[in-house]
Design a protein around this motif. Sequence first.
Motif, mmCIF file in Angstrom:
data_model
loop_
_atom_site.group_PDB
_atom_site.id
_atom_site.type_symbol
_atom_site.label_atom_id
_atom_site.label_comp_id
_atom_site.label_asym_id
_atom_site.label_seq_id
_atom_site.Cartn_x
_atom_site.Cartn_y
_atom_site.Cartn_z
ATOM 1 N N GLN A 4 7.355 32.042 2.969
ATOM 2 C CA GLN A 4 6.036 32.553 2.606
ATOM 3 C C GLN A 4 6.092 33.605 1.503
ATOM 4 O OE1 GLN A 4 3.131 31.291 3.718
ATOM 5 N NE2 GLN A 4 4.414 29.782 4.754
ATOM 6 N N ARG A 22 2.844 27.807 -9.690
ATOM 7 C CA ARG A 22 2.896 26.850 -8.582
ATOM 8 C C ARG A 22 3.059 27.572 -7.243
ATOM 9 N NH1 ARG A 22 4.214 21.421 -9.932
ATOM 10 N NH2 ARG A 22 3.233 21.021 -11.959
ATOM 11 N N LEU A 23 3.943 28.532 -7.212
ATOM 12 C CA LEU A 23 4.178 29.267 -5.971
ATOM 13 C C LEU A 23 2.923 30.008 -5.522
ATOM 14 C CD1 LEU A 23 7.703 30.739 -6.793
ATOM 15 C CD2 LEU A 23 7.214 29.066 -5.000
ATOM 16 N N ASN A 25 -0.185 29.338 -6.302
ATOM 17 C CA ASN A 25 -1.214 28.371 -5.911
ATOM 18 C C ASN A 25 -0.932 27.742 -4.548
ATOM 19 O OD1 ASN A 25 -2.650 28.806 -8.260
ATOM 20 N ND2 ASN A 25 -1.809 27.047 -9.334
ATOM 21 N N SER A 26 0.331 27.788 -4.128
ATOM 22 C CA SER A 26 0.676 27.250 -2.812
ATOM 23 C C SER A 26 0.384 28.253 -1.693
ATOM 24 C CB SER A 26 2.159 26.856 -2.768
ATOM 25 O OG SER A 26 2.995 28.016 -2.748
ATOM 26 N N GLY A 27 -0.086 29.453 -2.070
ATOM 27 C CA GLY A 27 -0.441 30.468 -1.084
ATOM 28 C C GLY A 27 0.673 31.441 -0.758
ATOM 29 N N ARG A 28 1.821 31.295 -1.407
ATOM 30 C CA ARG A 28 2.940 32.202 -1.147
ATOM 31 C C ARG A 28 2.754 33.517 -1.900
ATOM 32 N NH1 ARG A 28 5.304 26.960 -1.297
ATOM 33 N NH2 ARG A 28 6.680 26.532 0.487
ATOM 34 N N ASN A 195 7.943 21.876 -9.603
ATOM 35 C CA ASN A 195 7.626 21.196 -8.350
ATOM 36 C C ASN A 195 8.870 21.017 -7.489
ATOM 37 O OD1 ASN A 195 6.049 19.869 -6.455
ATOM 38 N ND2 ASN A 195 6.069 17.913 -7.531
ATOM 39 N N VAL A 198 9.676 24.312 -5.769
ATOM 40 C CA VAL A 198 8.740 24.616 -4.680
ATOM 41 C C VAL A 198 9.024 23.748 -3.464
ATOM 42 C CG1 VAL A 198 6.312 24.584 -3.981
ATOM 43 C CG2 VAL A 198 6.940 25.448 -6.233
ATOM 44 N N ARG A 199 9.229 22.460 -3.681
ATOM 45 C CA ARG A 199 9.475 21.556 -2.548
ATOM 46 C C ARG A 199 10.779 21.878 -1.832
ATOM 47 N NH1 ARG A 199 7.474 15.328 -3.308
ATOM 48 N NH2 ARG A 199 5.395 15.774 -4.150
#
Length: 318
Positions: A4, A22-23, A25-28, A195, A198-199
Amino acid sequence: MNVQSVCVLGGTGFVGRHLVTRLANSGRQVTVLTRHRERRCRELLVMPNVELVEAQVGDRAALLAAFAGQDAVINLIGILNEDTAQRFDDVHATLPGRVADACREAGVARLLHMSALNADAVNGASHYLKSKGIGEDAAHAVSGVAVTSFRPSIIFGGDDSFFNRFARLLRLAPALPLACPGARFQPVYVGDVANAFVRSLDAADSVGQRLELGGPRIYTLRELVEYTAQLIGVKRLVIGLPDGLARLQAAIFERLPGKPFTTDNYRSLQVDSVVRGTDGFALLGITPRSVEAVMPREMKSRNYRGSYDGYRTRAARD
């Protein structure tokens, strides 16, 4: 794994800006270490979930303070050429081990590390590739930290330093002398690289892996330069230099401001930058985008004028 909070080193660079976005936008929650908070990437300053913190990454105490409470650390720091302030041995060979050690001491369980295709501590073709290999090995050697390293081919995107550099050069003269025209690359889109990072944060099967990242197609350097000329709508003669002249060009250009081409760059180009090991995109379930799918739009958005019709026809045929 449930990551997180992430601390990113090199987050204001080309790949870093895309990855931090990206991170976030992923909520982290994302902490970006930078030497000059107000000078670098002001768009990150107003981004939700992102905090820019001034720190010297060579300072162990600063790393420990920044890593405290983080779930993961991502190290993107790297240089293409050396200068009086930055050396391969410091940035590529020494720093990754120092970062991994700080992760262990601060209790950070996850570390993602940016390396390069053909990185090899023993048999690297250039000082750049050897130093990358040494640093990668050092990061993976630290116990107690789940490490994944990434080995991309050249990374492209709208704000890259590859296509845009050649676009500028092609506008200057009717012919371009090109060293190592047969060198082969598997260009990979910066968004796909971000990406993959992040994955992999929560992908247990990526732990301990050295993932190679390449796009769907292999090109020679000459093909990429000629393609760039098509994208910006100019007709230029690309003259492939024989090996002796390529070495001479490197010896001259490495003395110019900005070092546009060096002997160490020449040595790196002697090895094809294509995927041979573990395909990171396949492991992470990502379908990489091609140069043809991305760059016409990106170059047009940067006000490079030209017709894409001929290229689109050839791309469809291929």
